[in-house]
Design an enzyme around this catalytic site. Sequence first.
Site, PDB file in Angstrom:
ATOM      1  N   HIS A 125      -4.513   1.029   3.122  1.00  0.00           N
ATOM      2  CA  HIS A 125      -4.442   1.405   1.701  1.00  0.00           C
ATOM      3  C   HIS A 125      -4.152   0.219   0.779  1.00  0.00           C
ATOM      4  O   HIS A 125      -4.163   0.366  -0.444  1.00  0.00           O
ATOM      5  CB  HIS A 125      -3.445   2.549   1.472  1.00  0.00           C
ATOM      6  CG  HIS A 125      -1.994   2.181   1.557  1.00  0.00           C
ATOM      7  ND1 HIS A 125      -1.235   1.941   0.431  1.00  0.00           N
ATOM      8  CD2 HIS A 125      -1.157   2.034   2.607  1.00  0.00           C
ATOM      9  CE1 HIS A 125       0.017   1.679   0.806  1.00  0.00           C
ATOM     10  NE2 HIS A 125       0.084   1.721   2.119  1.00  0.00           N
TER      11      HIS A 125
ATOM     12  N   GLN B 213      -0.062  -7.470   3.358  1.00  0.00           N
ATOM     13  CA  GLN B 213      -0.436  -7.878   1.996  1.00  0.00           C
ATOM     14  C   GLN B 213      -1.497  -8.970   1.990  1.00  0.00           C
ATOM     15  O   GLN B 213      -2.197  -9.141   0.999  1.00  0.00           O
ATOM     16  CB  GLN B 213       0.802  -8.359   1.228  1.00  0.00           C
ATOM     17  CG  GLN B 213       1.781  -7.266   0.887  1.00  0.00           C
ATOM     18  CD  GLN B 213       1.230  -6.247  -0.115  1.00  0.00           C
ATOM     19  OE1 GLN B 213       0.228  -6.465  -0.787  1.00  0.00           O
ATOM     20  NE2 GLN B 213       1.905  -5.112  -0.212  1.00  0.00           N
TER      21      GLN B 213
ATOM     22  N   SER C 193      -2.645  -2.714   7.059  1.00  0.00           N
ATOM     23  CA  SER C 193      -2.606  -1.378   6.469  1.00  0.00           C
ATOM     24  C   SER C 193      -3.824  -1.184   5.578  1.00  0.00           C
ATOM     25  O   SER C 193      -4.121  -2.029   4.738  1.00  0.00           O
ATOM     26  CB  SER C 193      -1.318  -1.211   5.660  1.00  0.00           C
ATOM     27  OG  SER C 193      -1.315   0.043   5.022  1.00  0.00           O
TER      28      SER C 193
ATOM     29  N   CYS D 158       9.116   0.405  -2.497  1.00  0.00           N
ATOM     30  CA  CYS D 158      10.128   1.115  -1.705  1.00  0.00           C
ATOM     31  C   CYS D 158      11.517   0.882  -2.275  1.00  0.00           C
ATOM     32  O   CYS D 158      12.384   1.728  -2.180  1.00  0.00           O
ATOM     33  CB  CYS D 158      10.084   0.634  -0.263  1.00  0.00           C
ATOM     34  SG  CYS D 158       8.426   0.519   0.364  1.00  0.00           S
TER      35      CYS D 158
HETATM   36  C1  LIG Z   1       4.380  -6.461   3.603  1.00  0.00           C
HETATM   37  C2  LIG Z   1       4.294  -4.989   3.897  1.00  0.00           C
HETATM   38  N1  LIG Z   1       4.474  -4.547   5.145  1.00  0.00           N
HETATM   39  C3  LIG Z   1       4.402  -3.253   5.459  1.00  0.00           C
HETATM   40  C4  LIG Z   1       4.159  -2.300   4.498  1.00  0.00           C
HETATM   41  C5  LIG Z   1       4.105  -0.860   4.888  1.00  0.00           C
HETATM   42  O1  LIG Z   1       2.773  -0.412   4.979  1.00  0.00           O
HETATM   43  P1  LIG Z   1       2.442   1.154   4.949  1.00  0.00           P
HETATM   44  O2  LIG Z   1       2.613   1.595   3.537  1.00  0.00           O
HETATM   45  O3  LIG Z   1       0.998   1.226   5.397  1.00  0.00           O
HETATM   46  O4  LIG Z   1       3.348   1.823   5.901  1.00  0.00           O
HETATM   47  C6  LIG Z   1       3.971  -2.699   3.175  1.00  0.00           C
HETATM   48  C7  LIG Z   1       3.746  -1.695   2.107  1.00  0.00           C
HETATM   49  O5  LIG Z   1       4.179  -1.846   0.997  1.00  0.00           O
HETATM   50  C8  LIG Z   1       4.038  -4.080   2.861  1.00  0.00           C
HETATM   51  O6  LIG Z   1       3.887  -4.530   1.615  1.00  0.00           O
END
Ligand SMILES: Cc1ncc(COP(=O)(O)O)c(C=O)c1O
Length: 372
Positions: free
Chosen positions: A199, A177, A197, A322
């Site tokens: 996206h 983030q 990440s 999630c």
């Molecule tokens: C702090 C954090 N870590 C990991 C992830 C997971 O990333 P990805 O969606 O690329 O698997 C997210 C996604 O919401 C996130 O906010």
Amino acid sequence: MPVYLDHNATTRLDPRVLDAMLPYLSGPYGNPSSLHRFGRAARDAVERAREQVARLVNCQPGEIVWTSGGTEANNLAIKGVAAGQQPTRVLYGATEHPAVMEAAEALKDSGWTVEKIAVDGRGLVDWPRFEAQLRAGPLRLAALMRANNETGVIQDVARAAQRAHAVGAWLHVDAVQAAGKIPVDFAALGADLMSLSSHKLYGPKGIGALIRRSAVELSPLHHGGPQEKGLRGGTENVAAIVGFGHAAELAQQELSARAEHTLHLRERLEAGLGTLPRVRIFGAGVERLPNTVQFAVEGYDGEALLMQLDRRGFAVSSGSACASGKGEPSHVLLAMGYPPGVARGAIRISLGRDNSAAEIDAFVAALSELAR
Ligand SMILES: Cc1ncc(COP(=O)(O)O)c(C=O)c1O
């Protein structure tokens, strides 16, 4: 026009990133491992992207391992440093993303002791308790996120790295983030492992990276070819990697403009929320991501409000994407000491490049009608 206020869940693919990717979907199709010119063209593109991502977070290109996203990067970091080792202990922050929490908890099956690092009411690490935990016995790894996906609260991971190193442990930082929203400097933070990440920063979905200092011994999650120094076998997703690289370069160039824009909107939003009765902002008063505010309206259910806001054209989250849909109160707010009744009322707004002041004003007006 619906208003998108959920940029911590994901972002729109930047059209400039799409333009950079398209040639690798319709044109050069070689396998980066092939020695001929088709392969070399693909390999060059992958290595260019590695340099672009490295520049965004000040690491060496050779420290980057491509993954399918933040989830895989977190899993590779946590399970990868534990694999093949005599089980000792692993610690993780109580407000971590499930991709860290669940990966760490899974180590219990192979004999590891796994403990949470407590946070205070503002969402910051409880340092005296953390220090005591660090000294309580042999420790392999501590995992602490740079910025929280729900509240936006920013942790002092440089301090955590120092403390972890003092007891001979590695520090993993989930910077999914933080990257693209605030400056992230892998070298200066002193982290050993860090997840990213694409996206979350206007790049394509399904691509991310684990950054690993070469001193950290890591085992792959799955076995295959020698790609990514044997840490992540499988033919590279060249177009996605190119997109991630381009998105990282744009994020680096536009970082301060994006942060300023979203902070300005966030302040406007918080001023608006301040005029509504019974609104509580979580993590208020501590350093947070410029684009994020999580709040609750006393007496209202977050998911019910979310659906009503959606009907009025505002896309928000009731916590992490999630966790939403499960009706569970946010584990982040529970860890901060809020009772389930308060945590269940949470709404998260995460702003982005394309949001405007008019959208913020319209959102505050809609919320004030719904939550009188
Ligand atoms: C702090 C954090 N870590 C990991 C992830 C997971 O990333 P990805 O969606 O690329 O698997 C997210 C996604 O919401 C996130 O906010």
